[in-house]
Write an enzyme that holds these catalytic residues in place. Structure first.
Site, mmCIF file in Angstrom:
data_model
loop_
_atom_site.group_PDB
_atom_site.id
_atom_site.type_symbol
_atom_site.label_atom_id
_atom_site.label_comp_id
_atom_site.label_asym_id
_atom_site.label_seq_id
_atom_site.Cartn_x
_atom_site.Cartn_y
_atom_site.Cartn_z
ATOM 1 C CE LYS A 1 -0.320 -0.147 5.036
ATOM 2 N NZ LYS A 1 -1.079 -0.715 6.174
ATOM 3 C CE1 TYR B 1 12.093 31.805 6.295
ATOM 4 C CE2 TYR B 1 12.325 29.461 5.812
ATOM 5 C CZ TYR B 1 12.119 30.772 5.380
ATOM 6 O OH TYR B 1 11.957 31.025 4.061
HETATM 7 C C1 LIG Z 1 -0.289 -1.811 6.835
HETATM 8 C C2 LIG Z 1 -0.907 -3.074 7.245
HETATM 9 C C3 LIG Z 1 -0.115 -4.236 7.377
HETATM 10 C C4 LIG Z 1 1.400 -4.209 7.309
HETATM 11 O O1 LIG Z 1 1.881 -3.659 8.515
HETATM 12 P P1 LIG Z 1 3.451 -3.458 8.782
HETATM 13 O O2 LIG Z 1 3.502 -2.984 10.182
HETATM 14 O O3 LIG Z 1 3.923 -2.416 7.838
HETATM 15 O O4 LIG Z 1 4.104 -4.766 8.560
HETATM 16 C C5 LIG Z 1 -0.778 -5.432 7.635
HETATM 17 N N1 LIG Z 1 -2.120 -5.478 7.779
HETATM 18 C C6 LIG Z 1 -2.909 -4.370 7.692
HETATM 19 C C7 LIG Z 1 -4.376 -4.492 7.884
HETATM 20 C C8 LIG Z 1 -2.322 -3.128 7.432
HETATM 21 O O5 LIG Z 1 -3.094 -2.040 7.367
#
Ligand SMILES: *Cc1c(COP(=O)(O)O)cnc(C)c1O
Length: 383
Positions: free
Chosen positions: A37, A251
């Protein structure tokens, strides 16, 4: 055009695959699925997906929403399964069909919608065992089982505290999940993310869903499991100057020199997705020394205290903000953020990306050598 004055995100696909194998080996009885993702945590879902799919064991992928699934399908071809976490919405049902995406059903309405529109097509069910974010409630198990036409091939849940193996919530969620999963004997069962996969074999169930650990950041707060760095963010020095005691930087004049310093101004900033939280806290590796960020991070500039570099710093030298010499988990801890945020922040603005004008250049490697053009696809071509 690769421009020498731009930040670069170099990605080692061989290290990515090594991390996959290493974490998968912690739960040998479970299938290891890859979570890609958010454009593979900012590293580019096309190249990452193709690299992972070269491994025979990596046959299942997860994305957050259906457009990501469609793009991934085009990159990795027809064979792997692609699950979509956010669930089916009416306007995207045609994409599920066209790209053979499998929805993760989070509500009864989604279950009815999908069973009606695609009877018999595979679907996953997500039960909420304590995260209170997405998913069916435990009490909805019987109602969802009764939806006719729904072909449940996977039942999943998600751990809230997987980065802390000692947290009592892990065991509580495991037992809640076991109770629910027992109602779907024919389906695959999946509970663990990369952290969960390292807590203990019983958390592995039939499938683990590996994300952040693949990309080179530690899934565990304690960092007790070895993970290879995958991404290296560097940016060039564009000016070097000396500063006298009593002068201030940047800044808000938030940093005051207590003695004479040599400063290196680097071409990277929050506009490139590097967090402003790194102001006066982060460090970059430059010419053999770890150099503190002094003053605030600006939109496209960061100032480093390069007084102590063994080799004198000059324009064109590159500072590493995360990578083998500056571990992403160290940088994240110093800046008060998490590795996920560093990766997706910078990677999300990387170019070339259709329609987005970020200047961070992603380059793909297989170990020390540039990756084959076949992995890189559209990602490697300049916009
Ligand atoms: C993002 C996600 C994962 C992976 O998690 P990591 O901590 O990056 O390994 C697995 N399951 C779900 C439902 C997620 O949203």
């Amino acid at each position: 055009m690769m421009a020498a004055h731009n930040p670069r995100l170099d990605i080692d696909l061989a290290a990515l695959c090594a991390n996959y194998r290493r974490i998968a080996a912690a739960c040998p009885a479970a299938e290891a699925a890859a979570v890609v993702k958010c454009d593979a945590y900012g590293l580019g879902a096309e190249a990452v997906g193709r690299a992972l799919a070269t491994m025979e064991d990596c046959r299942t992928f997860f994305v957050a929403y259906s457009e990501e699934g469609a793009a991934l399908r085009e990159a990795i071809g027809p064979k792997p399964r692609i699950f979509v976490f956010n669930g089916p919405f009416p306007e995207y049902l045609s994409a599920y069909r066209a790209y053979r995406l499998t929805p993760v059903i989070n509500t009864i309405e989604q279950a009815r919608l999908f069973a009606r529109e695609a009877p018999g097509a595979p679907a996953a069910l997500h039960f909420d065992t304590g995260m209170r974010r997405l998913g069916l409630s435990m009490g909805e198990a019987d109602a969802v089982s009764a939806v006719s036409g729904l072909n449940v091939t996977l039942v999943m849940s998600h751990l809230a505290c997987a980065s802390d193996p000692a947290h009592p919530m892990n065991a509580a969620q495991l037992s809640a999940f076991a109770a629910i999963a027992g109602k779907f004997p024919a389906a695959q069962k999946s509970l663990a993310s990369s952290g969960g996969a390292l807590i203990g074999k019983k958390f592995g169930c039939d499938q683990v869903r590996l994300g952040v650990g693949l990309y080179g950041a530690s899934p565990l707060d304690e960092r007790s499991f070895p993970i290879d760095p995958v991404a290296r963010l560097t940016a060039p020095v564009i000016q070097v100057h000396d500063m006298r005691a009593g002068e201030t930087v940047g800044y808000g004049a938030t940093f005051t020199a207590d003695r004479a310093l040599r400063l290196a101004t680097v071409s990277l900033g929050y506009g490139d997705g590097f967090p402003r939280a790194a102001s006066n806290r982060g460090k970059a590796h430059l010419n053999g020394a770890l150099c503190p960020i002094v003053g605030r991070v600006s939109m496209d500039l960061i100032v480093l205290d390069a007084t102590k570099t063994p080799q004198p710093v000059k324009v064109g030298d590159r500072a590493e903000f995360f990578g083998p010499n500056r571990l992403i988990d160290d940088q994240a801890a110093d800046c008060g953020v998490i590795g996920y945020e560093l990766l997706t922040g910078v990677g999300g603005l990387a170019r070339p990306r259709r329609g987005l004008g970020g200047r961070v250049e992603r380059r793909y490697f297989w170990g020390d050598r540039p990756a084959d053009a076949g992995f890189v696809g559209d990602e490697g071509k300049d916009a």
